[in-house]
Structures are given as C-alpha cells and as structure tokens.
Design a protein around this motif. Structure first.
Motif, PDB file in Angstrom:
ATOM      1  N   VAL A 270      36.972 -72.086   0.086  1.00 62.68           N
ATOM      2  CA  VAL A 270      35.730 -71.706   0.755  1.00 62.68           C
ATOM      3  C   VAL A 270      35.084 -70.490   0.099  1.00 62.68           C
ATOM      4  N   VAL A 271      35.892 -69.483  -0.222  1.00 62.21           N
ATOM      5  CA  VAL A 271      35.323 -68.211  -0.694  1.00 62.21           C
ATOM      6  C   VAL A 271      35.339 -68.063  -2.203  1.00 62.21           C
ATOM      7  N   GLY A 272      36.039 -68.931  -2.922  1.00 64.46           N
ATOM      8  CA  GLY A 272      36.188 -68.735  -4.364  1.00 64.46           C
ATOM      9  C   GLY A 272      35.819 -69.937  -5.197  1.00 64.46           C
ATOM     10  N   ARG A 273      34.666 -70.507  -4.924  1.00 62.60           N
ATOM     11  CA  ARG A 273      34.256 -71.723  -5.637  1.00 62.60           C
ATOM     12  C   ARG A 273      33.988 -71.472  -7.117  1.00 62.60           C
TER      13      ARG A 273
ATOM     14  N   LEU B  41      41.090 -59.794   4.452  1.00 59.86           N
ATOM     15  CA  LEU B  41      41.107 -58.894   3.298  1.00 59.86           C
ATOM     16  C   LEU B  41      40.916 -59.665   1.995  1.00 59.86           C
ATOM     17  N   ALA B  42      41.614 -60.799   1.879  1.00 63.77           N
ATOM     18  CA  ALA B  42      41.480 -61.613   0.668  1.00 63.77           C
ATOM     19  C   ALA B  42      40.066 -62.164   0.534  1.00 63.77           C
ATOM     20  N   THR B  43      39.457 -62.512   1.658  1.00 65.65           N
ATOM     21  CA  THR B  43      38.087 -63.026   1.623  1.00 65.65           C
ATOM     22  C   THR B  43      37.131 -61.991   1.051  1.00 65.65           C
ATOM     23  N   VAL B  44      37.292 -60.736   1.460  1.00 59.83           N
ATOM     24  CA  VAL B  44      36.421 -59.668   0.943  1.00 59.83           C
ATOM     25  C   VAL B  44      36.604 -59.524  -0.566  1.00 59.83           C
ATOM     26  N   ILE B  45      37.854 -59.444  -1.018  1.00 60.50           N
ATOM     27  CA  ILE B  45      38.124 -59.233  -2.446  1.00 60.50           C
ATOM     28  C   ILE B  45      37.636 -60.417  -3.277  1.00 60.50           C
TER      29      ILE B  45
ATOM     30  N   ARG C  13      35.595 -62.836  -2.479  1.00 59.81           N
ATOM     31  CA  ARG C  13      34.165 -63.103  -2.393  1.00 59.81           C
ATOM     32  C   ARG C  13      33.407 -62.238  -3.390  1.00 59.81           C
ATOM     33  N   LEU C  14      33.800 -60.975  -3.501  1.00 60.89           N
ATOM     34  CA  LEU C  14      33.161 -60.091  -4.476  1.00 60.89           C
ATOM     35  C   LEU C  14      33.407 -60.575  -5.899  1.00 60.89           C
ATOM     36  N   ARG C  15      34.624 -60.994  -6.175  1.00 61.52           N
ATOM     37  CA  ARG C  15      34.941 -61.512  -7.509  1.00 61.52           C
ATOM     38  C   ARG C  15      34.216 -62.821  -7.783  1.00 61.52           C
ATOM     39  N   ASP C  16      34.065 -63.645  -6.751  1.00 58.98           N
ATOM     40  CA  ASP C  16      33.356 -64.905  -6.909  1.00 58.98           C
ATOM     41  C   ASP C  16      31.910 -64.666  -7.322  1.00 58.98           C
ATOM     42  N   ARG C  17      31.283 -63.624  -6.757  1.00 59.80           N
ATOM     43  CA  ARG C  17      29.910 -63.298  -7.133  1.00 59.80           C
ATOM     44  C   ARG C  17      29.833 -62.868  -8.594  1.00 59.80           C
ATOM     45  N   VAL C  18      30.843 -62.113  -9.040  1.00 65.19           N
ATOM     46  CA  VAL C  18      30.863 -61.688 -10.444  1.00 65.19           C
ATOM     47  C   VAL C  18      30.929 -62.898 -11.362  1.00 65.19           C
ATOM     48  N   TYR C  19      31.834 -63.830 -11.075  1.00 64.40           N
ATOM     49  CA  TYR C  19      31.972 -65.007 -11.935  1.00 64.40           C
ATOM     50  C   TYR C  19      30.744 -65.916 -11.846  1.00 64.40           C
ATOM     51  N   ARG C  20      30.102 -65.943 -10.688  1.00 65.71           N
ATOM     52  CA  ARG C  20      28.884 -66.735 -10.571  1.00 65.71           C
ATOM     53  C   ARG C  20      27.771 -66.154 -11.432  1.00 65.71           C
ATOM     54  N   ARG C  21      27.646 -64.812 -11.426  1.00 63.84           N
ATOM     55  CA  ARG C  21      26.622 -64.180 -12.269  1.00 63.84           C
ATOM     56  C   ARG C  21      26.921 -64.403 -13.747  1.00 63.84           C
ATOM     57  N   LEU C  22      28.196 -64.340 -14.128  1.00 63.61           N
ATOM     58  CA  LEU C  22      28.562 -64.602 -15.519  1.00 63.61           C
ATOM     59  C   LEU C  22      28.201 -66.024 -15.920  1.00 63.61           C
ATOM     60  N   ALA C  23      28.493 -66.972 -15.018  1.00 59.82           N
ATOM     61  CA  ALA C  23      28.162 -68.365 -15.310  1.00 59.82           C
ATOM     62  C   ALA C  23      26.661 -68.562 -15.432  1.00 59.82           C
ATOM     63  N   GLU C  24      25.890 -67.904 -14.551  1.00 54.51           N
ATOM     64  CA  GLU C  24      24.431 -68.028 -14.617  1.00 54.51           C
ATOM     65  C   GLU C  24      23.896 -67.402 -15.898  1.00 54.51           C
ATOM     66  N   THR C  25      24.469 -66.264 -16.300  1.00 57.45           N
ATOM     67  CA  THR C  25      24.034 -65.611 -17.536  1.00 57.45           C
ATOM     68  C   THR C  25      24.313 -66.490 -18.742  1.00 57.45           C
ATOM     69  N   GLU C  26      25.504 -67.092 -18.777  1.00 58.83           N
ATOM     70  CA  GLU C  26      25.850 -67.981 -19.883  1.00 58.83           C
ATOM     71  C   GLU C  26      24.941 -69.208 -19.902  1.00 58.83           C
ATOM     72  N   ALA C  27      24.637 -69.728 -18.708  1.00 57.69           N
ATOM     73  CA  ALA C  27      23.753 -70.898 -18.645  1.00 57.69           C
ATOM     74  C   ALA C  27      22.349 -70.543 -19.139  1.00 57.69           C
ATOM     75  N   ASP C  28      21.844 -69.349 -18.747  1.00 56.41           N
ATOM     76  CA  ASP C  28      20.526 -68.924 -19.200  1.00 56.41           C
ATOM     77  C   ASP C  28      20.496 -68.719 -20.721  1.00 56.41           C
ATOM     78  N   ALA C  29      21.571 -68.114 -21.253  1.00 57.66           N
ATOM     79  CA  ALA C  29      21.633 -67.887 -22.697  1.00 57.66           C
ATOM     80  C   ALA C  29      21.664 -69.211 -23.452  1.00 57.66           C
ATOM     81  N   GLN C  30      22.417 -70.178 -22.922  1.00 61.69           N
ATOM     82  CA  GLN C  30      22.484 -71.475 -23.568  1.00 61.69           C
ATOM     83  C   GLN C  30      21.137 -72.188 -23.513  1.00 61.69           C
ATOM     84  N   ALA C  31      20.456 -72.076 -22.343  1.00 59.26           N
ATOM     85  CA  ALA C  31      19.136 -72.695 -22.211  1.00 59.26           C
ATOM     86  C   ALA C  31      18.143 -72.064 -23.178  1.00 59.26           C
TER      87      ALA C  31
END
Length: 460
Positions: free
Chosen positions: A165-168, A420-424, A426-444
């Motif tokens: 749920v929190v770490g897609r 506690l794990a959800t907080v940690i 979830r924050l990491r999930d946002r970081v990896y999502r931004r990295l994925a979006e940045t890589e996708a934008d660079a590739q585009a």
C-alpha cells in the motif's frame, strides 16, 4: 591499484524471481486484507455485549474423541490451520535456497543473518524488561519469562500488505528482502516452538510419524500428485506429531521439506518426474518446476485466504477492559516486553545484523538503495501478529490473563510498528517516485531531441 568492486547486499534479483515474487506479493496482500478484517471482527465481537458468544464459539469442541482429537475450534485453528501456513512457508524457504536467487550463499547470508538478529534482539529486550525493569511484578513473576519468544515473529501477510500500500515505487529488492526475511523468520519461529514450547514428548508417536512422512516423500519424489493418496499421509503425519507433544505445525514444515523443488531428468532423455519436459540431454540433472512449486501454487491461496484469517478470527478477540486488557499494558513486564521487542527490538536487530554483514564481508547495499530503506523494512518487520499470538498461547495457555495481555501487546506493538514504517517508507516512496519521474522526463527529452535531429534538413 584499482579498488575491488563491492558486492551488493540487496541487488536486483533475476527476472524469473522478480516475476515470482510479484505473484506472491499479490496473493499475500489480499491475504493481509482478509487477515485485518478477521482480526477486527474478532475484536469487535469480543468487546460487544455478545462477547460470551465469541468465547462459546472458540471453545466449541469438534473431532474424533477416540483419536484424542476432540479439540476446541481455537485449538484446531492453532494446530491445524497454521500447519497449512507453515507448509507453504517451508515450501517457499526450500525453493529460495534450492532454485531461487538465495542459492548463492552471498545473497542468502543477508536475510538469514538479518532474521537471526530480528529474533535474538527482541528476545533479549523482552528478558531485560522482565528481569530488570519490572518492579511492580518482580523479576520473572508468574512465569513471565516464558513469553520471551512472543516478539520474535514477523507476520508475512500484514507486513507485505502494508508495503504494497505505502511502497508502490520502492525497489523490488526491498520487497524480496522482506519476503525472504519473513520466511526465514517463520522457520526460526517453528524451531523455537518445537524446542522450547514442547511441554511433554512422547517418542513413539514421533517415531511413528516417520512412516507416513517417508511414504509421502517417496510419492512426491515419484511425481505423484493424487490428493487421495497424499492427503491421508499428510493427515496421519500431522496427527502423530500432534500426539507426540511437539506442536503440530512442525508437521507442515517437515512435509514441505520432502517436496522436491526441481523435477528430475533421466540421463539422455527429456522424460521427467513432474510436469512438462526438460530441454537438452546428457548427464542426470534437475530441471524445471517440481512438486514444491505445484504445492505452493495450490496451497498459498488456501493459507493466505482461509487458514490465517480464520486463525486470526479465533485468536485475536480480547476484551480491552478485562484484566488482560489495556489497563495492564503499561504496568506489567509481559506486555511491556512484547511491545518493546516488536517496536524497538525488531528494527534494531535486523538493521544491526545487516550492517554487520556489510561490515565484515566488505559488501555494500545496492547503489539504488539507501540504509534508511533497510531501516524502514526493519521497522515494518515489527508487525508480529499470527505467529506471535500462537507463541503467546503456547507460553501462557489460551484464554489465560497473560494470554490476554500478550494479545493486547501484540496488537498494540504491531500497530505502532506499522504506523512508524508507513511514515518512513512513504517518504522513501516519494523519493523513488520523483527519481522515476525525472528519469522518464530525461528519456522523453532525449527521444524528442533525437526525433528533432532526424527531422531537420541536412546542412550543406
């Protein structure tokens, strides 16, 4: 002189293993949702005006009295249904170490050592609380030390459900790490149950269990999958282990370990002992999926969707206002030790053990991961529901005041760990999502630039 490349501790797995893990995660996530529904239903019923009906249901006895199997429904859930759960866990563990990515000792060392740390540290923390920090009840009062193993377990279904749920966007290596860690944890738990919570041992039934177990092993190794042959042998093994005084769930692990992971191929032919065909020829070998994967495919939905939720429904119900409820949570060493073990001991033990592996093997985590990711998964491992409840019943007796305290403490500790794990994560999930979006934008952008160059007229 060049610096030798460090071996990643949690690098990405093979494509085959990644697909298989993804399938397991989907089933366990659904099972986690059913488990949560069942536990909540039990809690609501146990704290309602009709709570007497819940206790009547749990204590209702069924089964053949002549075979000493006239057990309560709660006992059938703990001894019978969880045997299916441990059967699937045993199949998964054997497959990982025989044909999975963990057949490489360097990859296997991380989850094994981490699971061991996640067992030892919570147990020590529980013992510390109940020997040194328990002035109200006295050191080890009322057999409190018998519950040392309660906070050592990790609930696979709940933990994977939260992670799903929190770490897609979290790396797949973390999911694989959590799954393997939890499976090894379950094996350690069943060993603890067999060794430390066997109150009496009858050698003759235990020896007699070797006969149906051996016949079961012979049949599955010959490729037999007829339920009318295997089911009676499995039931006989379970009944004899139960009669021996060893907890009957051990039978599930023993049966699982007899199932071959790979189907055997005879020399110079493609004939196999299982399904399908093996490619190639030559020396005797083992290729393709064997009975273990067949059983796992058949029984995992039964375990995750039926066995574990029913056990939760018949075990999680506890009256919060009773003597074993919330009032004693902060005043008695048993619930305090359980909560401390799950919330603090689990993440400390797993993280420290993983760091020690990295320190003494000169290895490092994969460059796509960070240590905070390991901490997040370690905190998530503090969700110790199913097996923790089982150990609590074995340690203090089902329905006792101590057992009630354990249930409240396990529910509280698991909830805190999940939050506690959800907080940690979830924050990491946002970081990896931004990295994925940045890589996708660079590739585009790169693709758009390449198209523009291709469409531009040639220069003269």
């Amino acid at each position: 002189m060049s610096t030798p490349r460090r071996t990643p501790l949690l690098g990405p797995g093979s494509r085959t293993e990644t697909r298989r893990i993804a399938d397991i995660l989907r089933q366990e996530t659904i099972g986690g949702a059913l488990l949560l529904i069942a536990a909540l239903a039990a809690l609501v019923w146990a704290n309602s005006p009709w709570s007497a009906g819940y206790e009547t249901l749990r204590s209702a006895r069924v089964g053949p009295e002549a075979l000493h199997l006239d057990l309560s429904l709660a006992a059938w859930a703990a001894d019978g249904l969880l045997a299916i759960f441990f059967f699937v866990a045993g199949l998964e563990l054997k497959r990982e170490f025989v044909a999975g990515d963990l057949r490489d000792p360097r990859r296997a060392a991380v989850p094994v050592v981490a699971a061991a740390g996640g067992v030892v540290v919570p147990a020590l923390l529980y013992l510390l609380v109940n020997t040194q920090l328990n002035p109200l009840t006295g050191p080890g009062a009322d057999g409190a030390l018998r519950g040392w193993a309660v906070p050592t377990a990790t609930d696979i279904a709940f933990a994977l459900a939260v992670l799903a749920v929190v770490g897609r966007n979290l790396p797949s290596a973390l999911r694989t790490f959590l799954l393997t860690l939890a499976v090894v944890d379950d094996l350690l738990a069943i060993a603890i149950i067999a060794v430390f919570y066997t109150t009496h041992l009858a050698p003759l039934p235990l020896l007699a269990a070797l006969l149906p177990l051996g016949l079961f092993a012979v049949l599955v190794r010959r490729g037999v999958r007829a339920w009318w042959l295997l089911a009676p042998l499995a039931a006989a093994t379970w009944a004899l282990v139960h009669a021996s005084g060893v907890h009957a769930t051990v039978a599930g692990v023993l049966l699982a370990f007899t199932a071959p992971v790979l189907r055997a191929r005879r020399k110079g032919t493609a004939e196999t002992a299982g399904e399908g065909t093996a490619e190639g020829s030559g020396e005797s070998a083992a290729e393709g999926a064997g009975p273990a994967e067949h059983f796992e495919h058949r029984f995992r939905p039964l375990s995750a969707g039926v066995a574990v939720p029913l056990f939760a429904f018949l075990s999680a119900g506890v009256a919060f206002g009773g003597p074993g409820g919330l009032p004693g949570l902060l005043t008695d060493g048993v619930p305090l030790g359980v909560v401390a073990g799950l919330v603090a001991g689990k993440p400390l033990g797993i993280t420290a053990a993983t760091w020690l592996v990295a320190r003494f093997t000169r290895a490092g985590i994969d460059e796509g991961l960070a240590w905070v990711d390991i901490v997040g998964v370690a905190v998530l491992s503090g969700i110790g529901f199913t097996v923790s409840l089982l150990i609590g019943e074995l340690a203090f007796g089902a329905g006792s005041t101590r057992d009630g305290q354990v249930k409240v403490a396990v529910l509280t500790g698991s909830l805190v760990a999940a939050l506690l794990a959800t907080v940690i994560l979830r924050l990491r999930d946002r970081v990896y999502r931004r990295l994925a979006e940045t890589e996708a934008d660079a590739q585009a952008d790169a693709e758009a630039e390449a198209e523009a160059r291709a469409a531009a007229p040639p220069t003269t």
